[in-house]
Scaffold this motif. Structure first.
Motif, PDB file in Angstrom:
ATOM      1  N   GLY A  46      -2.663   4.931   1.587  1.00 45.01           N
ATOM      2  CA  GLY A  46      -2.642   5.130   3.023  1.00 45.01           C
ATOM      3  C   GLY A  46      -3.622   6.164   3.531  1.00 45.01           C
ATOM      4  N   PRO A  47      -3.718   6.245   4.865  1.00 48.11           N
ATOM      5  CA  PRO A  47      -4.758   7.051   5.506  1.00 48.11           C
ATOM      6  C   PRO A  47      -4.515   8.556   5.476  1.00 48.11           C
ATOM      7  CG  PRO A  47      -3.375   5.965   7.146  1.00 48.11           C
ATOM      8  CD  PRO A  47      -2.935   5.447   5.818  1.00 48.11           C
ATOM      9  N   SER A 305      -2.680   9.923  14.739  1.00 49.12           N
ATOM     10  CA  SER A 305      -2.508   9.143  15.960  1.00 49.12           C
ATOM     11  C   SER A 305      -1.297   9.591  16.765  1.00 49.12           C
ATOM     12  CB  SER A 305      -2.390   7.662  15.630  1.00 49.12           C
ATOM     13  OG  SER A 305      -1.252   7.438  14.845  1.00 49.12           O
ATOM     14  N   ALA A 306      -0.256  10.077  16.105  1.00 51.39           N
ATOM     15  CA  ALA A 306       0.973  10.463  16.804  1.00 51.39           C
ATOM     16  C   ALA A 306       1.833  11.257  15.812  1.00 51.39           C
ATOM     17  CB  ALA A 306       1.720   9.223  17.280  1.00 51.39           C
ATOM     18  N   GLN A 308       5.918  11.815  14.074  1.00 54.34           N
ATOM     19  CA  GLN A 308       7.197  11.130  13.872  1.00 54.34           C
ATOM     20  C   GLN A 308       8.301  12.084  13.419  1.00 54.34           C
ATOM     21  OE1 GLN A 308       6.189   7.922  11.111  1.00 54.34           O
ATOM     22  NE2 GLN A 308       5.971   6.505  12.847  1.00 54.34           N
ATOM     23  N   ASP A 351       8.005   5.577  20.834  1.00 58.86           N
ATOM     24  CA  ASP A 351       8.545   4.373  20.206  1.00 58.86           C
ATOM     25  C   ASP A 351       9.760   4.748  19.370  1.00 58.86           C
ATOM     26  OD1 ASP A 351       7.958   1.412  19.258  1.00 58.86           O
ATOM     27  OD2 ASP A 351       8.453   2.576  17.466  1.00 58.86           O
ATOM     28  N   SER A 353      12.072   3.059  16.399  1.00 60.34           N
ATOM     29  CA  SER A 353      12.126   1.942  15.461  1.00 60.34           C
ATOM     30  C   SER A 353      13.362   2.095  14.577  1.00 60.34           C
ATOM     31  CB  SER A 353      10.833   1.971  14.631  1.00 60.34           C
ATOM     32  OG  SER A 353      10.913   1.092  13.549  1.00 60.34           O
ATOM     33  N   LEU A 354      14.170   1.029  14.475  1.00 59.67           N
ATOM     34  CA  LEU A 354      15.353   1.036  13.601  1.00 59.67           C
ATOM     35  C   LEU A 354      15.076   0.118  12.416  1.00 59.67           C
ATOM     36  CD1 LEU A 354      18.145   0.695  16.319  1.00 59.67           C
ATOM     37  CD2 LEU A 354      17.539   2.763  15.026  1.00 59.67           C
ATOM     38  N   ARG A 355      15.203   0.639  11.225  1.00 60.87           N
ATOM     39  CA  ARG A 355      14.850  -0.158  10.045  1.00 60.87           C
ATOM     40  C   ARG A 355      16.016  -0.185   9.055  1.00 60.87           C
ATOM     41  NH1 ARG A 355       8.667   2.060   9.307  1.00 60.87           N
ATOM     42  NH2 ARG A 355       8.263   2.308  11.540  1.00 60.87           N
ATOM     43  N   ALA A 361      14.513  -4.372   6.513  1.00 63.02           N
ATOM     44  CA  ALA A 361      13.618  -3.276   6.891  1.00 63.02           C
ATOM     45  C   ALA A 361      12.161  -3.571   6.558  1.00 63.02           C
ATOM     46  CB  ALA A 361      14.047  -1.985   6.197  1.00 63.02           C
ATOM     47  N   THR A 381       8.552   7.967  17.317  1.00 57.52           N
ATOM     48  CA  THR A 381       7.122   8.278  17.328  1.00 57.52           C
ATOM     49  C   THR A 381       6.757   8.749  18.728  1.00 57.52           C
ATOM     50  OG1 THR A 381       6.787   6.472  15.769  1.00 57.52           O
ATOM     51  CG2 THR A 381       4.818   7.361  16.840  1.00 57.52           C
ATOM     52  N   VAL A 427       1.291  10.996  12.029  1.00 61.92           N
ATOM     53  CA  VAL A 427       1.075   9.664  11.446  1.00 61.92           C
ATOM     54  C   VAL A 427      -0.423   9.430  11.515  1.00 61.92           C
ATOM     55  CG1 VAL A 427       1.820   7.279  11.451  1.00 61.92           C
ATOM     56  CG2 VAL A 427       3.049   8.959  12.827  1.00 61.92           C
ATOM     57  N   TYR A 428      -0.976   8.900  10.442  1.00 62.18           N
ATOM     58  CA  TYR A 428      -2.431   8.731  10.404  1.00 62.18           C
ATOM     59  C   TYR A 428      -2.784   7.255  10.397  1.00 62.18           C
ATOM     60  CZ  TYR A 428      -2.187  13.631   9.208  1.00 62.18           C
ATOM     61  OH  TYR A 428      -1.919  14.968   9.233  1.00 62.18           O
ATOM     62  N   GLU A 429      -3.993   6.982  10.862  1.00 66.25           N
ATOM     63  CA  GLU A 429      -4.475   5.594  10.887  1.00 66.25           C
ATOM     64  C   GLU A 429      -5.885   5.522  10.340  1.00 66.25           C
ATOM     65  OE1 GLU A 429      -4.276   4.493  14.988  1.00 66.25           O
ATOM     66  OE2 GLU A 429      -2.180   3.847  14.846  1.00 66.25           O
ATOM     67  N   PHE A 430      -6.182   4.425   9.628  1.00 68.60           N
ATOM     68  CA  PHE A 430      -7.577   4.131   9.290  1.00 68.60           C
ATOM     69  C   PHE A 430      -8.253   3.622  10.556  1.00 68.60           C
ATOM     70  CE2 PHE A 430      -5.929   3.576   4.871  1.00 68.60           C
ATOM     71  CZ  PHE A 430      -6.770   4.493   4.273  1.00 68.60           C
TER      72      PHE A 430
ATOM     73  N   PHE B  19      -7.391  -3.237   5.286  1.00 63.93           N
ATOM     74  CA  PHE B  19      -7.379  -4.228   6.351  1.00 63.93           C
ATOM     75  C   PHE B  19      -6.979  -5.625   5.877  1.00 63.93           C
ATOM     76  CE2 PHE B  19      -9.891  -0.714   7.717  1.00 63.93           C
ATOM     77  CZ  PHE B  19      -9.611  -0.578   9.072  1.00 63.93           C
ATOM     78  N   GLN B  79      -3.471  -0.782   7.517  1.00 58.54           N
ATOM     79  CA  GLN B  79      -2.499  -0.089   6.671  1.00 58.54           C
ATOM     80  C   GLN B  79      -2.187   1.312   7.198  1.00 58.54           C
ATOM     81  OE1 GLN B  79      -4.356   1.146   3.148  1.00 58.54           O
ATOM     82  NE2 GLN B  79      -2.515   1.719   2.068  1.00 58.54           N
ATOM     83  N   GLY B  80      -0.895   1.636   7.220  1.00 58.25           N
ATOM     84  CA  GLY B  80      -0.515   3.029   7.439  1.00 58.25           C
ATOM     85  C   GLY B  80      -0.289   3.445   8.870  1.00 58.25           C
ATOM     86  N   ARG B  85       5.545  -0.766   7.393  1.00 55.54           N
ATOM     87  CA  ARG B  85       6.772  -0.913   6.609  1.00 55.54           C
ATOM     88  C   ARG B  85       6.485  -1.166   5.130  1.00 55.54           C
ATOM     89  NH1 ARG B  85      11.392  -3.155   9.771  1.00 55.54           N
ATOM     90  NH2 ARG B  85      10.978  -2.724  11.959  1.00 55.54           N
ATOM     91  N   MET B  87       3.384   0.045   2.801  1.00 57.36           N
ATOM     92  CA  MET B  87       2.104   0.748   2.727  1.00 57.36           C
ATOM     93  C   MET B  87       1.119   0.086   1.766  1.00 57.36           C
ATOM     94  SD  MET B  87       0.690   3.407   4.124  1.00 57.36           S
ATOM     95  CE  MET B  87       2.011   4.428   4.753  1.00 57.36           C
TER      96      MET B  87
END
Lengths: 458, 101
Positions: A46-47, A305-306, A308, A351, A353-355, A361, A381, A427-430, B19, B79-80, B85, B87
């Protein structure tokens, strides 16, 4: 001195820090290794590791593996190449690995010449490159938005073998590289010593995960012997085996195309490759081709990005479990309504989210079975950590005591933690899936040397 | 009609970079492979329906030497992200196991 028509690369593990046994490395050295090479990075987890410049594995695990390899390097005098240091291969991660290497050198009395290769890129410079159209998107992304580059916390460009070759030619014993393709780290020495490009790159791909191309993936690494028009692969440990099946099947792994692999400066084409057992444990591969293309480096970039905040509860009560989909919809509505009436516009863009782990989930798709128990994860989030936590705290009573219908008595589901809310941080994003065109494979790479031997004698 | 899990000895999924998801279907033997590799349920249109994506984005690679069918498709979101849900994409194959061939 083992004379050989092949250049032999000892690949002790699929990832530095995953565990190396000194006996396996010794076996590879005794079998005539000309180089030790492995990878230390990945985007697979992950990112966050790139955005935070932190290693996925513990410092102790990296140090234990690196110490075995540095001792082997000092004893054998063959070069040691490590790619994508510290998971992400950004500059900070290379420096983190450098400091571990220096600590090992001091403790063990080693004096290697260490080259450091940096391939992190300044966001503003990448934005300018995007503006002059030197950057192209890769599928499934179709656009280049110059502003995407400056939003990234860290950007790295994936190196090919050229900076490694240059560092070795300049006298490095150990090369600690920033972000590099897995394959390039392993292909560098065979390419430098004039072996065929197809065989060198294909050998690199097959050995990238160490023992994963053998029958017992967890039993140590492998040795690849790259010749002028073939390569051989065999496991380091005598109890393990490579077969034509295990070797050829590795082309499928984490690769969207089983026959073509795009690398800096070319495409590896294995569609005509053939795999033949040499004996019980080793495999010879012929027919691999490397087709040169204009030189590009892939870019990876990540950003926060945000934020959590999460809560977890366990539900065994058969009543909500019997009709879980509608129950969770009602809970989600109630939680959202509660946030609206207490926090209102102050919550900003958020946001919930319920998992339900134990039901759906992972897929998020409605299931038609009744679970015996679920772990219900709540994820808030929001734009700030404080707001994510305020949302969680606002939702706390409903989340832990939501009745199956309005008139029912209030249940208490099984909550495991106090305090109940857990701040997860950012929370990170690519953000990037692009390549940059370069005229010279080394123009985006900075190399520095540390010469411990000289320092000791100065 | 047999289900995918009846004719494969191993099915796995994984990220192919941040991706893409790639799924490898290892059929039990050459016979199971040749009998089912071209099944309608394993065409891009059907696979796209299972994962809620565009069929034109699904790449399909028969690998007869390994009795494998490889399917690759873009992730709906990279991803991520906030709602991730899975990863590593490591459980995405499960939705294919019970499809009928």
């Amino acid at each position: 001195m083992i004379s050989s028509s092949t250049i032999n690369v000892l690949v002790p593990t699929g990832a530095l820090g995953a565990g190396i046994r000194a006996e396996d490395v010794d076996a590879g050295l005794a079998a005539g290794a000309h180089a030790i090479a492995c990878d230390a990075g990945s985007t697979d987890s992950g990112p966050a590791y790139l955005a935070q410049a932190r290693c996925k594995y513990s410092r102790a695990a990296i140090k234990a593996d690196l110490a075995i390899l540095m001792r082997a390097q000092a004893r054998s005098r063959v070069p040691l190449l490590i790619g994508s240091c510290g998971t992400s291969g950004c500059d900070e991660a290379v420096d983190w690995t450098r400091d571990i290497a220096l600590e090992i050198a001091q403790e063990q009395g080693l004096e290697p010449r260490i080259a450091l290769l940096y391939s992190e890129q300044a966001p503003a410079q990448m934005q300018r490159a995007a503006q002059r159209e030197a950057i192209r998107p890769l599928p499934p992304i179709t656009t280049v938005d110059p502003s995407a580059f400056v939003q990234c916390d860290h950007i790295v460009a994936l190196m090919g073998p050229e900076p490694y070759v240059a560092a070795l030619e300049a006298g490095a014993d150990i090369v600690l590289g920033g972000r590099t393709t897995d394959t390039a780290v392993l292909a560098a020495v065979p390419l430098m010593r004039g072996m065929s490009e197809g065989a060198a790159w294909h050998a690199g791909k097959i050995a990238e995960c160490g023992g994963l191309c053998a029958t017992s993936p967890r039993e140590g690494g492998v040795m690849v012997r790259v010749g002028v028009d073939f390569f051989d692969v065999e496991p380091l440990r005598s109890s393990n085996r490579c077969t034509p099946y295990t070797v050829s099947a590795h082309m499928l792994y984490e690769n969207s195309d089983p026959f073509l692999l795009t690398e800096p400066g070319g495409v590896l084409d294995v569609s005509q490759a053939s795999y033949r057992a040499l004996d019980e444990r080793s495999v010879r591969v012929t027919g691999s081709r490397f087709v040169r293309t204009p030189y590009t480096m892939k870019l990876e970039g990540a950003a926060a990005s945000a934020y959590q905040t999460i809560m977890l509860t366990g539900i065994q009560d058969p009543k909500p479990l019997a009709d879980l989909g509608p129950f969770l919809s009602r809970m989600h509505q109630a939680l959202t309504a509660r946030v609206e009436e207490t926090l209102g516009a102050a919550a900003g863009s958020y946001d919930i989210s319920l998992r339900p782990y134990g039901w759906n989930a992972v897929t998020g798709i409605e299931e038609d079975f009744v679970p015996r128990e679920i772990g219900l994860l709540f994820v808030a989030t929001a734009a700030t950590q404080d707001m994510a936590t305020q949302i969680a705290k606002t939702c706390n009573p409903l989340f832990f005591h939501m009745p199956v219908h309005r008139e029912a008595e209030l249940p208490s589901y099984a909550f495991p933690f106090s305090p109940a809310e857990i701040e997860r941080g950012a929370v990170y994003e690519f953000r990037l899936n692009h390549v940059i065109e370069v005229d010279d494979p080394r123009e985006l790479v900075r190399t520095t040397f540390i010469n411990l031997g000289e320092k000791a004698h100065a | 009609m047999p289900k995918l899990m009846d004719v494969c000895r191993h099915v796995r999924s994984k990220n192919a970079g941040p991706f893409w998801i790639t799924v490898d279907l290892f059929f039990k033997d050459a016979e199971a492979y040749s009998q089912h590799v071209d099944a309608l349920a394993l065409q891009p249109e059907a696979v796209a329906r299972v994962f809620g994506i565009q069929s034109s984005a699904v790449k399909r690679f028969p690998v007869p030497d390994l009795d494998v069918l490889k399917l690759s498709f873009p992730r709906k979101v990279p991803q991520g992200g906030v709602l991730e849900r899975d990863m590593h994409g490591g459980q995405q194959y499960v939705r294919l196991l019970s499809i009928e061939l």
